[in-house]
Design an enzyme around this catalytic site. Structure first.
Site, PDB file in Angstrom:
ATOM      1  N   ASP A  11     -14.092  52.485  15.186  1.00 58.80           N
ATOM      2  CA  ASP A  11     -14.103  50.961  15.500  1.00 58.80           C
ATOM      3  C   ASP A  11     -14.102  50.147  13.867  1.00 58.80           C
ATOM      4  O   ASP A  11     -14.900  49.317  13.805  1.00 58.80           O
ATOM      5  CB  ASP A  11     -15.436  50.555  16.219  1.00 58.80           C
ATOM      6  CG  ASP A  11     -16.844  50.981  15.474  1.00 58.80           C
ATOM      7  OD1 ASP A  11     -16.462  51.803  14.582  1.00 58.80           O
ATOM      8  OD2 ASP A  11     -17.809  50.217  15.824  1.00 58.80           O
ATOM      9  N   ASP A  16     -15.612  52.747   8.795  1.00 60.58           N
ATOM     10  CA  ASP A  16     -14.659  53.612   9.563  1.00 60.58           C
ATOM     11  C   ASP A  16     -13.263  53.324   8.878  1.00 60.58           C
ATOM     12  O   ASP A  16     -12.486  54.715   8.790  1.00 60.58           O
ATOM     13  CB  ASP A  16     -14.137  52.751  10.898  1.00 60.58           C
ATOM     14  CG  ASP A  16     -15.539  52.697  11.744  1.00 60.58           C
ATOM     15  OD1 ASP A  16     -16.329  51.794  11.419  1.00 60.58           O
ATOM     16  OD2 ASP A  16     -15.641  53.531  12.802  1.00 60.58           O
ATOM     17  N   ASN A  40     -17.872  47.382  15.984  1.00 56.50           N
ATOM     18  CA  ASN A  40     -17.977  46.572  14.661  1.00 56.50           C
ATOM     19  C   ASN A  40     -17.420  45.056  15.091  1.00 56.50           C
ATOM     20  O   ASN A  40     -17.889  44.013  14.528  1.00 56.50           O
ATOM     21  CB  ASN A  40     -17.299  47.188  13.651  1.00 56.50           C
ATOM     22  CG  ASN A  40     -18.406  48.353  12.716  1.00 56.50           C
ATOM     23  OD1 ASN A  40     -19.576  48.147  12.974  1.00 56.50           O
ATOM     24  ND2 ASN A  40     -17.713  49.276  12.401  1.00 56.50           N
ATOM     25  N   THR A 125     -16.769  57.609  15.074  1.00 54.28           N
ATOM     26  CA  THR A 125     -17.581  56.961  14.181  1.00 54.28           C
ATOM     27  C   THR A 125     -17.794  55.475  14.563  1.00 54.28           C
ATOM     28  O   THR A 125     -17.964  54.621  13.832  1.00 54.28           O
ATOM     29  CB  THR A 125     -16.582  56.618  12.803  1.00 54.28           C
ATOM     30  OG1 THR A 125     -15.366  56.097  13.028  1.00 54.28           O
ATOM     31  CG2 THR A 125     -16.451  58.007  12.249  1.00 54.28           C
ATOM     32  N   PHE A 167     -26.818  51.547  15.415  1.00 56.42           N
ATOM     33  CA  PHE A 167     -25.764  50.738  15.936  1.00 56.42           C
ATOM     34  C   PHE A 167     -25.249  51.530  17.107  1.00 56.42           C
ATOM     35  O   PHE A 167     -24.950  50.949  18.202  1.00 56.42           O
ATOM     36  CB  PHE A 167     -24.974  49.908  15.160  1.00 56.42           C
ATOM     37  CG  PHE A 167     -23.947  49.042  15.750  1.00 56.42           C
ATOM     38  CD1 PHE A 167     -24.295  48.115  16.474  1.00 56.42           C
ATOM     39  CD2 PHE A 167     -22.485  49.570  15.765  1.00 56.42           C
ATOM     40  CE1 PHE A 167     -23.234  47.346  17.422  1.00 56.42           C
ATOM     41  CE2 PHE A 167     -21.638  48.994  16.548  1.00 56.42           C
ATOM     42  CZ  PHE A 167     -22.098  47.825  17.215  1.00 56.42           C
ATOM     43  N   ASN A 168     -24.514  52.681  16.606  1.00 52.01           N
ATOM     44  CA  ASN A 168     -23.331  53.209  17.379  1.00 52.01           C
ATOM     45  C   ASN A 168     -24.182  53.657  18.822  1.00 52.01           C
ATOM     46  O   ASN A 168     -23.505  53.602  19.845  1.00 52.01           O
ATOM     47  CB  ASN A 168     -22.735  54.431  17.001  1.00 52.01           C
ATOM     48  CG  ASN A 168     -21.643  53.950  15.722  1.00 52.01           C
ATOM     49  OD1 ASN A 168     -21.140  52.988  15.725  1.00 52.01           O
ATOM     50  ND2 ASN A 168     -21.629  54.763  14.806  1.00 52.01           N
ATOM     51  N   HIS A 240     -21.603  55.185   6.052  1.00 52.78           N
ATOM     52  CA  HIS A 240     -21.963  56.034   7.215  1.00 52.78           C
ATOM     53  C   HIS A 240     -21.113  57.040   7.768  1.00 52.78           C
ATOM     54  O   HIS A 240     -20.990  58.092   7.878  1.00 52.78           O
ATOM     55  CB  HIS A 240     -22.456  55.195   8.259  1.00 52.78           C
ATOM     56  CG  HIS A 240     -23.444  54.044   8.007  1.00 52.78           C
ATOM     57  ND1 HIS A 240     -24.915  54.471   7.975  1.00 52.78           N
ATOM     58  CD2 HIS A 240     -23.240  52.675   7.923  1.00 52.78           C
ATOM     59  CE1 HIS A 240     -25.511  53.116   7.689  1.00 52.78           C
ATOM     60  NE2 HIS A 240     -24.611  52.263   7.768  1.00 52.78           N
ATOM     61  N   ASP A 241     -19.876  56.218   8.204  1.00 53.68           N
ATOM     62  CA  ASP A 241     -18.640  56.878   8.738  1.00 53.68           C
ATOM     63  C   ASP A 241     -17.887  57.963   7.789  1.00 53.68           C
ATOM     64  O   ASP A 241     -17.805  59.003   8.316  1.00 53.68           O
ATOM     65  CB  ASP A 241     -17.629  55.903   9.374  1.00 53.68           C
ATOM     66  CG  ASP A 241     -18.228  54.928  10.477  1.00 53.68           C
ATOM     67  OD1 ASP A 241     -19.225  55.402  10.811  1.00 53.68           O
ATOM     68  OD2 ASP A 241     -17.978  54.114  10.742  1.00 53.68           O
TER      69      ASP A 241
HETATM   70  C1  BDR Z   1     -22.628  52.445  12.237  1.00 50.81           C
HETATM   71  O1  BDR Z   1     -22.255  51.260  12.629  1.00 50.81           O
HETATM   72  C2  BDR Z   1     -21.233  50.534  12.227  1.00 50.81           C
HETATM   73  O2  BDR Z   1     -21.921  49.560  11.764  1.00 50.81           O
HETATM   74  C3  BDR Z   1     -20.697  51.485  11.090  1.00 50.81           C
HETATM   75  O3  BDR Z   1     -19.462  51.297  11.231  1.00 50.81           O
HETATM   76  C4  BDR Z   1     -21.081  53.029  11.523  1.00 50.81           C
HETATM   77  O4  BDR Z   1     -20.276  53.367  12.421  1.00 50.81           O
HETATM   78  C5  BDR Z   1     -23.817  52.537  11.469  1.00 50.81           C
HETATM   79  O5  BDR Z   1     -24.692  52.292  12.121  1.00 50.81           O
HETATM   80 CA    CA Z   2     -18.122  52.675  12.795  1.00 52.09          CA
END
Ligand code: BDR
Ligand code: CA
Length: 309
Positions: A11, A16, A40, A125, A167-168, A240-241
């Site tokens: 996303d 990402d 996102n 991701t 978040f994901n 993160h991703d």
């Molecule tokens: C995740 O949430 C999104 O903001 C980032 O792309 C990542 O996948 C981190 O919590």
């Molecule tokens: Ca992401």
């Protein structure tokens, strides 16, 4: 070594975007296709971002399919880490000419899995909506999935930077539950490790040395991303991703612990939290390899090398 066949569901999103760049440039990855989910930003934006990025990096041949417009069972709550377009900081990336694949992401993923000569690694991701939907619709295709490596979750909460929810998972907890209870080999690369791969001044100094068109775009993305993160959390930008993707390129970058992980769907303040039972107190066996430590220096060296070469 033979490259790992990968389908990347994402996303974009700055982090990402960097995962996409790494997947395309790493000789260890055979990127079979990219599917897009909302998260996102709205789906039209995350899709447009993916097309812009892939075209800019010369990956026009990588097919992109748009997927779910909203989570499986909830209203979409947008992420806040990437600005309104989902990719602020690089408004100059040209409008893409590449056409979107006509298939919905779920059909696109199914098509590539069926066609694959060997089981494929799914890297996720973003919120897990497309993948959860895929597993519900085509359970027989599980035999074509080697493993799922996903960025998501938060288990240990050893530092103040780790919130109860990530978040994901929070965005589509039902889909997350389907994926982690699928019986597939699932690795969760969560905040426990990703909050240790932070871009700050020393990393910017290295990135500035990569004075190529791609290096400059990545630097612009990260400058925006770092500023937003610092404002929200008081630390630089967490990659993160890219770490989830990097853990497919080189699994020794992270260590994992096996646990049963449950997704909280009812908590008032812990809704969407991933609750790991490392001591098997629930007697439910294990369903996830939970990333527990990371060699961030080696991660960054991998990133610089992939941007440079
Ligand atoms: C995740 O949430 C999104 O903001 C980032 O792309 C990542 O996948 C981190 O919590
Ligand atoms: Ca992401």
């Amino acid at each position: 070594m033979k490259p790992v066949p990968v389908l990347l569901d994402c996303d974009p999103g700055h982090d990402d975007a960097i995962a996409l760049v790494m997947a395309h440039r790493s000789p260890a990855i055979d990127l079979l296709g990219v599917s897009i989910v909302c998260g996102n930003a709205t789906l039209d934006r995350t899709t447009d971002n993916a097309l812009r990025i892939l075209e800019f990096i010369g990956a026009k041949d990588v097919r992109v399919a748009a997927g779910c417009l909203s989570p499986l069972a909830r209203e979409l709550v947008l992420g806040t880490a990437d600005g309104p377009s989902g990719l602020e900081g690089s408004p100059y990336l040209p409008k893409p000419k590449t056409r979107l694949d006509p298939l919905h992401a779920v059909e696109f993923l199914a098509h590539h899995l069926r066609a694959a000569a060997e089981p494929v690694t799914l890297v996720a991701t973003g919120p897990l909506t497309n993948i959860g939907f895929l597993l519900l619709k085509y359970p027989s295709l599980k035999s074509k999935i080697a493993r799922i490596v996903l960025m998501g979750g938060a288990m240990y909460r050893r530092t103040e930077y780790i919130t109860p929810t990530e978040f994901n998972i929070f965005c589509d907890p039902e889909a997350a539950r389907i994926v982690i209870n699928s019986g597939l080999d699932v690795t969760m690369v969560g905040l426990d490790v990703t909050m240790h791969v932070i871009v700050e001044e020393p990393q910017f100094a290295q990135l500035r040395k990569i004075d190529t068109p791609l290096g400059r775009v990545v630097l612009d993305w990260l400058k925006f991303y770092e500023k937003l993160h610092r404002g929200q959390m008081g630390v630089g930008g967490a990659l993160h991703d890219p770490l989830a993707l990097a853990a497919v390129i080189d699994p020794t970058l992270i260590t994992t612990r096996d646990a049963h992980v449950a997704v909280d769907l009812t908590g008032t303040f812990t809704f969407g939290a991933t609750v790991a039972d490392f001591w098997n107190e629930r007697q439910l066996g294990t369903n996830v390899h939970v990333a527990s430590s990371v060699d961030s220096e080696r991660f960054f060296n991998m990133l610089y090398a992939l941007l440079r070469d």
